[in-house]
Write a protein that holds these residues in place. Structure first.
Motif, short mmCIF file in Angstrom:
data_model
loop_
_atom_site.label_atom_id
_atom_site.label_comp_id
_atom_site.label_asym_id
_atom_site.label_seq_id
_atom_site.Cartn_x
_atom_site.Cartn_y
_atom_site.Cartn_z
N SER A 30 84.42 -12.59 17.68
CA SER A 30 84.60 -11.20 17.74
C SER A 30 86.15 -10.79 19.15
O SER A 30 86.38 -9.62 19.62
CB SER A 30 83.28 -10.30 18.11
OG SER A 30 83.23 -11.36 19.18
N ILE B 227 89.36 -11.32 17.66
CA ILE B 227 89.54 -9.64 17.13
C ILE B 227 89.70 -8.46 18.29
O ILE B 227 90.80 -7.45 18.02
CB ILE B 227 88.42 -9.10 15.93
CG1 ILE B 227 88.53 -10.61 14.74
CG2 ILE B 227 88.64 -7.78 15.63
CD1 ILE B 227 87.63 -10.44 14.00
N THR B 228 88.98 -8.47 18.87
CA THR B 228 89.04 -7.28 19.89
C THR B 228 89.57 -7.13 20.84
O THR B 228 91.25 -6.39 20.74
CB THR B 228 87.40 -6.84 20.33
OG1 THR B 228 86.61 -7.86 19.94
CG2 THR B 228 87.43 -6.21 21.71
N LYS C 213 74.58 -12.43 17.79
CA LYS C 213 75.56 -12.42 18.54
C LYS C 213 73.49 -12.89 19.86
O LYS C 213 72.75 -12.38 20.22
CB LYS C 213 76.22 -12.63 19.80
CG LYS C 213 76.36 -13.85 20.87
CD LYS C 213 77.92 -13.76 21.21
CE LYS C 213 78.23 -12.68 22.58
NZ LYS C 213 79.27 -12.97 22.85
N ILE D 263 83.68 -3.83 15.95
CA ILE D 263 83.64 -5.26 15.55
C ILE D 263 82.59 -5.50 16.75
O ILE D 263 82.09 -6.25 16.49
CB ILE D 263 85.05 -5.80 15.78
CG1 ILE D 263 85.88 -5.03 14.12
CG2 ILE D 263 85.07 -6.91 15.27
CD1 ILE D 263 87.26 -5.27 13.88
N ARG D 264 83.14 -5.42 17.99
CA ARG D 264 83.08 -6.17 19.33
C ARG D 264 80.84 -6.10 18.77
O ARG D 264 80.43 -6.50 19.04
CB ARG D 264 82.98 -5.54 20.09
CG ARG D 264 82.73 -6.42 21.21
CD ARG D 264 83.81 -6.31 22.46
NE ARG D 264 83.99 -4.91 22.98
CZ ARG D 264 85.17 -4.31 23.55
NH1 ARG D 264 85.37 -5.22 24.19
NH2 ARG D 264 84.78 -2.76 23.86
N TYR D 265 80.58 -4.76 18.20
CA TYR D 265 79.08 -4.23 18.57
C TYR D 265 78.44 -4.76 17.54
O TYR D 265 77.44 -5.44 17.17
CB TYR D 265 78.99 -2.78 18.35
CG TYR D 265 77.54 -2.53 17.91
CD1 TYR D 265 76.73 -2.20 19.85
CD2 TYR D 265 77.54 -2.11 16.62
CE1 TYR D 265 75.39 -2.00 19.15
CE2 TYR D 265 75.92 -1.68 16.40
CZ TYR D 265 74.69 -0.97 17.63
OH TYR D 265 73.08 -1.14 18.00
N GLN D 266 79.34 -5.01 16.14
CA GLN D 266 78.82 -5.55 15.19
C GLN D 266 78.50 -6.99 15.52
O GLN D 266 77.14 -7.29 15.10
CB GLN D 266 79.49 -6.13 13.70
CG GLN D 266 79.68 -4.22 13.76
CD GLN D 266 77.88 -3.65 12.93
OE1 GLN D 266 76.82 -4.66 12.65
NE2 GLN D 266 77.90 -2.41 12.66
N PHE D 267 78.98 -7.87 16.24
CA PHE D 267 78.80 -8.90 16.36
C PHE D 267 78.11 -9.57 17.74
O PHE D 267 77.44 -10.55 17.34
CB PHE D 267 80.94 -9.75 16.43
CG PHE D 267 81.52 -10.30 15.86
CD1 PHE D 267 81.28 -11.50 14.58
CD2 PHE D 267 82.57 -9.11 14.63
CE1 PHE D 267 81.91 -11.58 13.76
CE2 PHE D 267 82.90 -9.87 13.52
CZ PHE D 267 82.44 -11.32 13.32
N ARG D 268 78.06 -8.84 18.50
CA ARG D 268 76.93 -8.91 19.78
C ARG D 268 75.71 -9.09 18.95
O ARG D 268 74.91 -9.44 20.02
CB ARG D 268 77.79 -8.01 20.69
CG ARG D 268 78.16 -8.42 22.44
CD ARG D 268 78.32 -7.28 23.08
NE ARG D 268 79.41 -7.62 23.85
CZ ARG D 268 80.08 -7.10 24.38
NH1 ARG D 268 79.86 -5.98 24.73
NH2 ARG D 268 81.40 -7.80 25.43
#
Lengths: 261, 283
Positions: free
Chosen positions: B190, B193-194, B281, B273-278
């Motif tokens: 993540s 990608i960010t 996690k 994207i970051r939010y989805q991965f966070r």
């Protein structure tokens, strides 16, 4: 220096001869000599910084990842030298599994945690064989009944004690036969600790277990042999019962009676 | 001067708040003004047709496509190199003189003014490698410019993966590469990608690096190969704002709106994207 031409004594799993270990210029282990018996629990005790974790990490060569370390002497597992550059570390580490202080499953599902090692070692197994391995491993750490319907759940959602069991199951899956445990109960409450201890006693039927512990009651409860370490030296090594009831070295006595440490 | 601590505290808070609010003002103004003045220009035709009447009418299609080409080229070049060097620096590099110099270079690369990248690209890619003023030369120049963004973001993402994951993987007999491949990368993707998307946003918006290396003043057609010149949004905006007289304000702001819209969209994608991965996690 004793030359061992093929270890005939089948009950000795690990033989340590004149082992020295340095972090840079600091000597962390000094002339360690000991024999660790197969299918027993051996406890390593001693005050912080005495070298017991370092010694534990010699057995699976985890110290190799630290820069500037140096090892001298000999350590044999099943009669085979494990020090030196030509040793196959992959099969050594498969054989000699490690349980860490903090339960550390991967952020994957319970199932994937157990098969991780198998996948890494490219043991091409069918789905069914993987399933069987997961079941067998979880059964041997007494987690199967709790988790059989939750194999797809993230391992990080388990309780601490379940996580630690899972970490042991992960080793059973790759068919380790030596289990190194570095204070495996230090983050657990007394009840969970008791359960993990029960498990260890159960596991020693099939595995050689070496445990580093700060908890002397724990050492005396579960171990067959105990080594007391101080400032990099293995001061005393022998039957747990005799170490705790009649230590032959004054320093051991001082430590186990709580005079320092 | 002796003031009541509570009064000074209130005063201090007020100043801090004011400073923070001041940050919002320019951002808000830019967005509001550009939307207000540029929105009337936006139409399907504006987005899909070529400039006409000496760029005083028609659309900006070649510039949009040109920017997309340049950005894709830059990423194609910068992502693998950036990611691989980030992996090297965070996973393999020992703390020695050589690697400290490498890390210092990356920090400095981030501080180089973009026009200097432009000159560098001209000298190296256009002249020395004889790529000519082309998509290839422009993409490589932009790629070098965003390398530090990608490396820094990827390194942070890799280093945020707890070392206990690595330790346990190695202790199970995994090789270092297997550990990176199966444990470290999946858990840092993540952040990588960010960082990449932020790099894309930066590449899309810069004018100076493409000025001498690729950007065409006016080509009302699409490129055929990577050795062709293209128009690009930031340079086109510069041209119609300063080089061509009597371009309507609407077209200029419309172009700016498309550019800022593309960059904001990319940043939004990075955030999502970051939010989805966070969410996934949990360590």
């Amino acid at each position: 220096m004793i030359i061992s031409g093929g270890n005939l004594d089948k009950t000795i799993k690990i033989k340590i001869l004149d082992l020295d270990f340095w972090y840079g210029t600091f000597q962390a282990l000094k002339k360690i000599n000991a024999s660790i018996t197969e299918k027993k629990i051996t406890a390593l005790i001693g005050p912080s910084g005495c070298g017991k974790s370092t010694l534990l990490r010699v057995f699976n060569r985890m110290n190799d990842f630290i820069e500037g370390v140096r090892t001298e002497g000999s350590v044999e597992i099943d009669g085979k030298e494990i020090l030196g550059p030509s040793v196959d570390l992959v099969s050594l580490r498969k054989n000699v599994g490690m349980v860490f202080q903090r339960p550390n499953p991967f952020p994957l599902s319970v199932y994937e945690n157990i098969v991780f090692g198998l996948r890494i070692h490219r043991d091409h197994l069918s789905k069914r064989e993987y399933d069987n391995m997961v079941e067998k491993s979880l059964k041997s750490v007494l987690l199967w009944d709790e988790l059989k319907d939750r194999l797809k759940k993230p391992a990080l959602s388990l309780s601490l004690e379940q996580k630690q069991r899972l970490c042991i199951a992960r080793l059973i899956a790759v068919k380790s036969d030596v289990l190194l445990m570095d204070e495996p109960c230090s983050t657990l409450d007394p009840q969970s600790t008791a359960k993990i201890e029960e498990l260890m006693i159960e596991l020693k039927k099939d595995y050689t277990i070496i445990i580093v512990t700060h908890n002397m009651q724990q050492a005396s409860r579960i171990s067959d042999d105990t080594g007391f370490m101080l400032l990099g030296e293995l001061v005393e090594f022998g039957k747990t019962k005799s170490i705790f009831t009649a230590p032959s070295d004054k320093r051991t006595e001082d430590y186990i009676t709580g005079r320092y440490g | 001067m002796n003031m009541n601590p509570r009064t000074t505290q209130k005063l201090a808070f007020a100043f801090f708040l004011l400073a923070t609010l001041l940050i919002i003002v320019p951002v808000g103004l830019i967005v509001v003004v550009i939307i207000q003045k540029g929105l009337p220009a936006i139409s399907w035709e504006f987005l899909t047709s070529v400039p006409k009447k000496g760029m005083r009418a028609g659309g900006i299609f070649p510039a949009i496509i040109g920017t997309l080409y340049l950005v894709s080229g830059a990423i194609l070049f910068a992502l693998p190199i950036g990611l691989f060097s980030a992996i090297y620096l965070s996973e393999y590099a020992k703390d020695n003189y050589m690697n400290r110099i490498i890390k210092l270079s990356i920090v400095n690369l981030a501080g180089v003014p973009s026009v200097v990248y432009g000159l560098f690209g001209l000298a190296l890619f256009v002249d020395f490698f004889k790529f000519g003023v082309s998509i290839l030369a422009g993409s490589l120049t932009l790629g070098i410019m965003i390398l530090p963004i990608i490396i820094t973001a990827s390194r942070e993402a890799l280093e945020a993966v707890p070392s206990s994951f690595r330790e346990v993987s190695l202790s199970l007999g995994a090789s270092k590469w297997q550990t990176i491949r199966h444990i470290v990368l999946p858990n840092s993707i993540s952040g990588i990608i960010t960082g990449t998307i932020l790099g894309i946003g930066r590449a899309a918006g810069e004018t100076a690096p493409i000025l001498f290396t690729v950007a065409a003043f006016y080509i009302p057609k699409l490129p055929h190969s990577i050795f062709d010149q293209v128009m690009a949004l930031p340079y086109h905006l510069y041209v119609i704002s300063t080089q061509v007289p009597n371009v309507s304000e609407q077209i200029r702001y419309g172009t700016a709106l498309v550019l800022i819209g593309m960059v904001l969209l990319m940043n939004l994608a990075a955030i999502i994207i970051r939010y989805q991965f966070r969410k996934k996690k949990k360590w």
